[in-house]
Scaffold this motif. Sequence first.
Motif, PDB file in Angstrom:
ATOM      1  N   GLU A   3       0.823  -1.215   0.000  1.00  0.00           N
ATOM      2  CA  GLU A   3       0.000   0.000   0.000  1.00  0.00           C
ATOM      3  C   GLU A   3       0.854   1.260   0.000  1.00  0.00           C
ATOM      4  O   GLU A   3       0.420   2.320  -0.479  1.00  0.00           O
ATOM      5  CB  GLU A   3      -0.946  -0.009   1.198  1.00  0.00           C
ATOM      6  CG  GLU A   3      -2.128  -0.956   1.063  1.00  0.00           C
ATOM      7  CD  GLU A   3      -1.751  -2.429   1.165  1.00  0.00           C
ATOM      8  OE1 GLU A   3      -2.482  -3.277   0.623  1.00  0.00           O
ATOM      9  OE2 GLU A   3      -0.708  -2.742   1.800  1.00  0.00           O
ATOM     10  N   CYS A   4       2.073   1.177   0.538  1.00  0.00           N
ATOM     11  CA  CYS A   4       2.979   2.328   0.496  1.00  0.00           C
ATOM     12  C   CYS A   4       3.296   2.711  -0.951  1.00  0.00           C
ATOM     13  O   CYS A   4       3.307   3.891  -1.307  1.00  0.00           O
ATOM     14  CB  CYS A   4       4.265   2.019   1.255  1.00  0.00           C
ATOM     15  SG  CYS A   4       4.064   1.921   3.048  1.00  0.00           S
ATOM     16  N   ALA A   5       3.556   1.698  -1.760  1.00  0.00           N
ATOM     17  CA  ALA A   5       3.838   1.972  -3.168  1.00  0.00           C
ATOM     18  C   ALA A   5       2.636   2.600  -3.858  1.00  0.00           C
ATOM     19  O   ALA A   5       2.773   3.522  -4.682  1.00  0.00           O
ATOM     20  CB  ALA A   5       4.243   0.676  -3.862  1.00  0.00           C
ATOM     21  N   VAL A   6       1.451   2.114  -3.528  1.00  0.00           N
ATOM     22  CA  VAL A   6       0.230   2.680  -4.105  1.00  0.00           C
ATOM     23  C   VAL A   6       0.079   4.149  -3.700  1.00  0.00           C
ATOM     24  O   VAL A   6      -0.252   5.011  -4.526  1.00  0.00           O
ATOM     25  CB  VAL A   6      -1.004   1.868  -3.649  1.00  0.00           C
ATOM     26  CG1 VAL A   6      -2.297   2.561  -4.080  1.00  0.00           C
ATOM     27  CG2 VAL A   6      -0.942   0.456  -4.213  1.00  0.00           C
ATOM     28  N   LEU A   7       0.339   4.431  -2.444  1.00  0.00           N
ATOM     29  CA  LEU A   7       0.189   5.798  -1.946  1.00  0.00           C
ATOM     30  C   LEU A   7       1.177   6.744  -2.619  1.00  0.00           C
ATOM     31  O   LEU A   7       0.818   7.867  -3.004  1.00  0.00           O
ATOM     32  CB  LEU A   7       0.387   5.803  -0.427  1.00  0.00           C
ATOM     33  CG  LEU A   7       0.090   7.103   0.310  1.00  0.00           C
ATOM     34  CD1 LEU A   7      -1.327   7.582   0.040  1.00  0.00           C
ATOM     35  CD2 LEU A   7       0.322   6.921   1.809  1.00  0.00           C
ATOM     36  N   GLU A   8       2.418   6.300  -2.770  1.00  0.00           N
ATOM     37  CA  GLU A   8       3.421   7.129  -3.460  1.00  0.00           C
ATOM     38  C   GLU A   8       2.995   7.405  -4.902  1.00  0.00           C
ATOM     39  O   GLU A   8       3.202   8.500  -5.428  1.00  0.00           O
ATOM     40  CB  GLU A   8       4.777   6.416  -3.431  1.00  0.00           C
ATOM     41  CG  GLU A   8       5.369   6.233  -2.049  1.00  0.00           C
ATOM     42  CD  GLU A   8       6.278   7.372  -1.647  1.00  0.00           C
ATOM     43  OE1 GLU A   8       6.343   8.367  -2.393  1.00  0.00           O
ATOM     44  OE2 GLU A   8       6.915   7.270  -0.584  1.00  0.00           O
ATOM     45  N   GLN A   9       2.401   6.402  -5.543  1.00  0.00           N
ATOM     46  CA  GLN A   9       1.970   6.565  -6.933  1.00  0.00           C
ATOM     47  C   GLN A   9       0.784   7.516  -7.036  1.00  0.00           C
ATOM     48  O   GLN A   9       0.725   8.364  -7.938  1.00  0.00           O
ATOM     49  CB  GLN A   9       1.610   5.195  -7.515  1.00  0.00           C
ATOM     50  CG  GLN A   9       1.234   5.228  -8.993  1.00  0.00           C
ATOM     51  CD  GLN A   9       0.915   3.847  -9.534  1.00  0.00           C
ATOM     52  OE1 GLN A   9       0.563   2.943  -8.789  1.00  0.00           O
ATOM     53  NE2 GLN A   9       1.038   3.680 -10.850  1.00  0.00           N
ATOM     54  N   ARG A  10      -0.163   7.388  -6.110  1.00  0.00           N
ATOM     55  CA  ARG A  10      -1.347   8.243  -6.148  1.00  0.00           C
ATOM     56  C   ARG A  10      -1.037   9.694  -5.824  1.00  0.00           C
ATOM     57  O   ARG A  10      -1.721  10.611  -6.295  1.00  0.00           O
ATOM     58  CB  ARG A  10      -2.386   7.732  -5.140  1.00  0.00           C
ATOM     59  CG  ARG A  10      -3.074   6.446  -5.537  1.00  0.00           C
ATOM     60  CD  ARG A  10      -4.134   6.094  -4.495  1.00  0.00           C
ATOM     61  NE  ARG A  10      -4.809   4.835  -4.821  1.00  0.00           N
ATOM     62  CZ  ARG A  10      -5.743   4.280  -4.055  1.00  0.00           C
ATOM     63  NH1 ARG A  10      -6.117   4.894  -2.926  1.00  0.00           N
ATOM     64  NH2 ARG A  10      -6.299   3.144  -4.397  1.00  0.00           N
ATOM     65  N   CYS A  11      -0.017   9.904  -5.008  1.00  0.00           N
ATOM     66  CA  CYS A  11       0.269  11.264  -4.539  1.00  0.00           C
ATOM     67  C   CYS A  11       1.761  11.561  -4.674  1.00  0.00           C
ATOM     68  O   CYS A  11       2.521  11.435  -3.706  1.00  0.00           O
ATOM     69  CB  CYS A  11      -0.181  11.411  -3.087  1.00  0.00           C
ATOM     70  SG  CYS A  11      -0.228  13.110  -2.513  1.00  0.00           S
ATOM     71  N   PRO A  12       2.221  11.963  -5.856  1.00  0.00           N
ATOM     72  CA  PRO A  12       3.643  12.230  -6.076  1.00  0.00           C
ATOM     73  C   PRO A  12       4.204  13.331  -5.169  1.00  0.00           C
ATOM     74  O   PRO A  12       5.409  13.367  -4.923  1.00  0.00           O
ATOM     75  CB  PRO A  12       3.698  12.654  -7.549  1.00  0.00           C
ATOM     76  CG  PRO A  12       2.476  12.044  -8.169  1.00  0.00           C
ATOM     77  CD  PRO A  12       1.428  12.092  -7.097  1.00  0.00           C
ATOM     78  N   SER A  13       3.343  14.204  -4.661  1.00  0.00           N
ATOM     79  CA  SER A  13       3.811  15.285  -3.786  1.00  0.00           C
ATOM     80  C   SER A  13       3.826  14.882  -2.319  1.00  0.00           C
ATOM     81  O   SER A  13       4.040  15.723  -1.437  1.00  0.00           O
ATOM     82  CB  SER A  13       2.916  16.513  -3.962  1.00  0.00           C
ATOM     83  OG  SER A  13       1.563  16.208  -3.637  1.00  0.00           O
ATOM     84  N   LEU A  14       3.634  13.599  -2.041  1.00  0.00           N
ATOM     85  CA  LEU A  14       3.551  13.124  -0.660  1.00  0.00           C
ATOM     86  C   LEU A  14       4.761  13.534   0.159  1.00  0.00           C
ATOM     87  O   LEU A  14       4.625  14.086   1.255  1.00  0.00           O
ATOM     88  CB  LEU A  14       3.408  11.593  -0.656  1.00  0.00           C
ATOM     89  CG  LEU A  14       3.492  10.917   0.721  1.00  0.00           C
ATOM     90  CD1 LEU A  14       2.229  11.189   1.505  1.00  0.00           C
ATOM     91  CD2 LEU A  14       3.709   9.415   0.576  1.00  0.00           C
ATOM     92  N   HIS A  15       5.951  13.267  -0.359  1.00  0.00           N
ATOM     93  CA  HIS A  15       7.160  13.522   0.418  1.00  0.00           C
ATOM     94  C   HIS A  15       7.287  14.998   0.765  1.00  0.00           C
ATOM     95  O   HIS A  15       7.599  15.367   1.907  1.00  0.00           O
ATOM     96  CB  HIS A  15       8.391  13.044  -0.353  1.00  0.00           C
ATOM     97  CG  HIS A  15       9.656  13.067   0.437  1.00  0.00           C
ATOM     98  ND1 HIS A  15      10.902  13.040  -0.142  1.00  0.00           N
ATOM     99  CD2 HIS A  15       9.868  13.129   1.773  1.00  0.00           C
ATOM    100  CE1 HIS A  15      11.830  13.084   0.802  1.00  0.00           C
ATOM    101  NE2 HIS A  15      11.228  13.141   1.966  1.00  0.00           N
ATOM    102  N   ALA A  16       7.030  15.853  -0.198  1.00  0.00           N
ATOM    103  CA  ALA A  16       7.167  17.289   0.033  1.00  0.00           C
ATOM    104  C   ALA A  16       6.150  17.797   1.048  1.00  0.00           C
ATOM    105  O   ALA A  16       6.467  18.654   1.879  1.00  0.00           O
ATOM    106  CB  ALA A  16       7.011  18.046  -1.274  1.00  0.00           C
TER     107      ALA A  16
END
Length: 462
Positions: free
Chosen positions: A106-119
């Motif tokens: 699910e972490c990979a899915v979340l990163e894909q859905r929201c590219p601005s997550l880290h920022a």
Amino acid sequence: MYLGLDIGTSGVKAVLVSEGGAILATAARELALSHPAPLWSEQDPDSWVDAAIGAVDDLAARHPREVARVRGIGLSGQMHGATLLDENGRPLRPAILWNDGRSQAECAVLEQRCPSLHAMAGNLAMPGFTAPKLLWVARHEPKIFARVAKVLLPKAYVRYRLTGELIEDMSDAAGTLWLDVGLRRWSPLLLHATGLDLHHMPRLVEGREASAMLAPEFTRRWGMAKDVVVAGGAGDNAASAIGLGAIAPAPETAVHAFCHALPGLWHQMGVMLSAAASLAWLAGVMETPAAALLAPLGERVDGPSPIRFLPYLDGERTPHNDAAASGAFVGLRGATGRTQIVQAVLEGVAFAARDNLAALSAASGPVAELDLVGGGSRSPLWAQICADVLGIPVHRIEEGEVGAALGAARLGRLAVTGETPAAVCTRPRRLASFTPRASVAEAYDEAYRRWRALYPALKETP
């Protein structure tokens, strides 16, 4: 008087603090963990509440006059735990905890859905955080997900039961991956990526703010006044920092970048998923109290154990971000004795701490010395091993075992008095200092080099 409650993973601690800042009394209750499947780690939310109430009951029974004078309460808690409530405010399932590793996909899915997550969230998606857990529930328990009305973290659930209010502080909220850590507010974009919206979130406050009043049921139970303030509180690491007096501004980049418990501040940390828990695990396996395991080793050792131990009993976060990582002993022989195994566990944790120190130093510059908090801080032996492995002085501090609860109590005081943090969040007295020994430095450097080779080698083992 002020009260601090720390909702930990293995237990709840309560501290009673005087107007002068001294700890007058402490109480504790143990908690049980459940591991119903590989990588799973769960807990009954109501057990936190029962333990918190029981700990304060204990203080009230032993110190009724002092507890009656409590004006403010602060809460600290284990971070990230997904506590899912229905429309009636009742838990829908056991809470999925910070050291649960089931949501890697699910972490990979979340990163894909929201590219601005880290920022926005200040961190990469990791299974320990709350948001991936909700994606896992949506995928594997859709009927439960459909009934989710609120998502709380552990200490917020305890606050809810003590006050009736649904509220979270910034430092704990920063560990969900739903908070815009720069703006210090829930992000609709990050929530949407997990199928949630703002209505699922509690109201946000700063850690030193008054969040709610203790419910009459409990003021009567503990003989307190009717106007006892409950502060916003903090996640356990931020609360420990408050207890240490670590309130100066920090760099903006870090291994983990979370909001601090005070406005306008952020804190940084590396995270190990099994530190003192590794020794507790060994004590359980050997059916021997931890203190009895340590006693034969004395207060220092002459060099590294011939055995190497990976303390990844629940996976690891810093630096590997690998929920599937596992623990291991390497180098066992027929002549291996108990003391060598015990020493290897202490050193394995210290080596993992050196990994964390290297990651933090790369992000924000060298670290010159460390203060120890938590259960492991009781051991002079472990403190000396840490100093030898890390190559910097480490210090045992006054009341280090209850640092998070002390920090919570200090936030409770700030919420009542409005004092400046600098006046309340003073640094604790150092009880003992441990410096690296030149006589073992080379041996520990070599042992660390060999220890670091274990993870990539075992990672390739099916």
